[in-house]
Design an enzyme around this catalytic site. Sequence first.
Site, mmCIF file in Angstrom:
data_model
loop_
_atom_site.group_PDB
_atom_site.id
_atom_site.type_symbol
_atom_site.label_atom_id
_atom_site.label_comp_id
_atom_site.label_asym_id
_atom_site.label_seq_id
_atom_site.Cartn_x
_atom_site.Cartn_y
_atom_site.Cartn_z
ATOM 1 N N ARG A 171 -25.435 -5.168 4.856
ATOM 2 C CA ARG A 171 -25.859 -6.042 5.908
ATOM 3 C C ARG A 171 -24.945 -6.518 6.899
ATOM 4 O O ARG A 171 -25.127 -6.535 8.277
ATOM 5 C CB ARG A 171 -26.334 -7.186 5.193
ATOM 6 C CG ARG A 171 -27.066 -8.459 6.222
ATOM 7 C CD ARG A 171 -27.758 -9.610 5.304
ATOM 8 N NE ARG A 171 -28.470 -10.446 6.121
ATOM 9 C CZ ARG A 171 -27.979 -11.775 6.494
ATOM 10 N NH1 ARG A 171 -26.826 -12.074 5.874
ATOM 11 N NH2 ARG A 171 -28.535 -12.828 6.971
ATOM 12 N N HIS A 193 -25.385 -6.107 10.844
ATOM 13 C CA HIS A 193 -25.345 -7.198 11.570
ATOM 14 C C HIS A 193 -24.224 -7.198 12.659
ATOM 15 O O HIS A 193 -24.217 -7.612 14.032
ATOM 16 C CB HIS A 193 -25.228 -8.603 10.888
ATOM 17 C CG HIS A 193 -26.479 -9.163 10.627
ATOM 18 N ND1 HIS A 193 -26.614 -10.351 10.135
ATOM 19 C CD2 HIS A 193 -27.501 -8.494 10.271
ATOM 20 C CE1 HIS A 193 -27.851 -10.765 9.889
ATOM 21 N NE2 HIS A 193 -28.349 -9.566 9.582
ATOM 22 N N ASP A 194 -23.154 -6.146 12.489
ATOM 23 C CA ASP A 194 -22.135 -5.955 13.274
ATOM 24 C C ASP A 194 -22.799 -4.982 14.392
ATOM 25 O O ASP A 194 -22.738 -5.187 15.715
ATOM 26 C CB ASP A 194 -20.814 -5.248 12.644
ATOM 27 C CG ASP A 194 -19.904 -4.734 13.682
ATOM 28 O OD1 ASP A 194 -19.751 -5.449 14.654
ATOM 29 O OD2 ASP A 194 -19.257 -3.574 13.431
ATOM 30 N N VAL A 249 -24.923 -6.190 17.594
ATOM 31 C CA VAL A 249 -24.633 -7.197 18.443
ATOM 32 C C VAL A 249 -23.390 -6.527 19.003
ATOM 33 O O VAL A 249 -22.143 -6.128 18.550
ATOM 34 C CB VAL A 249 -24.119 -8.546 17.809
ATOM 35 C CG1 VAL A 249 -23.284 -9.400 18.782
ATOM 36 C CG2 VAL A 249 -25.116 -8.980 16.845
ATOM 37 N N GLY A 280 -22.705 -3.388 19.712
ATOM 38 C CA GLY A 280 -22.689 -1.883 18.915
ATOM 39 C C GLY A 280 -21.484 -2.394 17.848
ATOM 40 O O GLY A 280 -21.114 -3.348 17.435
ATOM 41 N N SER A 339 -17.027 -6.650 15.757
ATOM 42 C CA SER A 339 -17.167 -8.291 16.250
ATOM 43 C C SER A 339 -17.561 -9.194 15.609
ATOM 44 O O SER A 339 -16.932 -10.451 15.707
ATOM 45 C CB SER A 339 -18.055 -8.219 17.527
ATOM 46 O OG SER A 339 -19.489 -7.818 17.330
ATOM 47 N N ASN A 365 -25.965 -15.458 10.579
ATOM 48 C CA ASN A 365 -24.825 -15.161 9.761
ATOM 49 C C ASN A 365 -24.325 -16.218 8.825
ATOM 50 O O ASN A 365 -23.818 -16.328 7.884
ATOM 51 C CB ASN A 365 -23.881 -14.577 10.646
ATOM 52 C CG ASN A 365 -24.192 -13.473 11.263
ATOM 53 O OD1 ASN A 365 -24.785 -12.529 10.678
ATOM 54 N ND2 ASN A 365 -23.670 -12.982 12.442
ATOM 55 N N HIS A 425 -33.635 -3.679 1.607
ATOM 56 C CA HIS A 425 -33.876 -4.674 0.958
ATOM 57 C C HIS A 425 -34.344 -4.266 -0.582
ATOM 58 O O HIS A 425 -34.780 -5.220 -1.233
ATOM 59 C CB HIS A 425 -35.191 -5.344 1.561
ATOM 60 C CG HIS A 425 -34.581 -6.254 2.998
ATOM 61 N ND1 HIS A 425 -35.423 -6.907 3.523
ATOM 62 C CD2 HIS A 425 -33.401 -6.389 3.370
ATOM 63 C CE1 HIS A 425 -34.749 -7.568 4.457
ATOM 64 N NE2 HIS A 425 -33.534 -7.207 4.289
ATOM 65 N N THR A 426 -34.172 -2.980 -0.792
ATOM 66 C CA THR A 426 -34.119 -2.661 -2.468
ATOM 67 C C THR A 426 -33.064 -3.574 -2.979
ATOM 68 O O THR A 426 -32.789 -3.498 -4.498
ATOM 69 C CB THR A 426 -33.931 -1.132 -2.786
ATOM 70 O OG1 THR A 426 -33.973 -0.886 -3.885
ATOM 71 C CG2 THR A 426 -32.922 -0.637 -1.947
#
Length: 264
Positions: A7, A11-12, A15, A17, A21, A39, A138-139
């Site tokens: 995750r 999430h990196d 945002v 690429g 960040s 986050n 999400h497994t």
Amino acid sequence: MAASLIRLHFHDCFVQGCDASILLDDTSTIQSEKSAVPNGNSARGFEVIEAAKREVERICPGVVSCADILTLAARDASVAVGGPSWTVRLGRRDSTTANRAQANSDLPSPFSTLDGLISSFANKGLTAREMVALSGSHTLGQAQCFLFRGRIYSNGTDIDPGFASTRRRQCPQSGGDSNLAPLDLVTPNSFDNNYFKNLQQRKGLLQSDQVLFSGGSTDSIVSEYIRSPQTFARDFANAMIKMGEIQPLLGQSGIIRRVCNAIN
């Protein structure tokens, strides 16, 4: 940590690429993505990436970016819990900036509609099929009560009543906001296609899970992944490669950070 590391990479990449960040802390000039709504009090695994970075710096200082380490960690997390492996191309460089506003606007919401999910992923160059494959992560992992409370108390036709009743035990109508429940009720710590089987039985935990199988355009993809776990594993690996190559900083762009939570 497998779910959290996958995750964190996701999430990196969504945002600015895949530029690490998300790992930067607040400074007078940086508004950290760590405190963005998707986050805050949920993104974790930062110390795993920092520990890997310390080891790499000891052997090979100033060469390997935090962005590459995070991308590799996501792949290795999949392998560690029985998921597929894939080849990660290297050479990403690290950003000198973060973008909290983009984290708030571009990361898909657990309350998303199917069209919302398709367009969130399309904005990053990913197809609806790739979105469904990536949702299959999400497994693994868990979600906080406040993110699925509306769904389990909705008495909607898109949720199995027995499943809703089970989930209500740990998620009251008020209070217990951060109580956790597994995203895959069958095998929450192993990578398999049970997540998709759950959707067929109307046992998706989040609204954004169940919309993948609710009479819409992605039902057939979910059914295919139920029939063929091999197809799911292959599609997941390919989609992770593609997601891991969103807008990388290359060549002279960006920097190689010495530690991942700050610019040099």
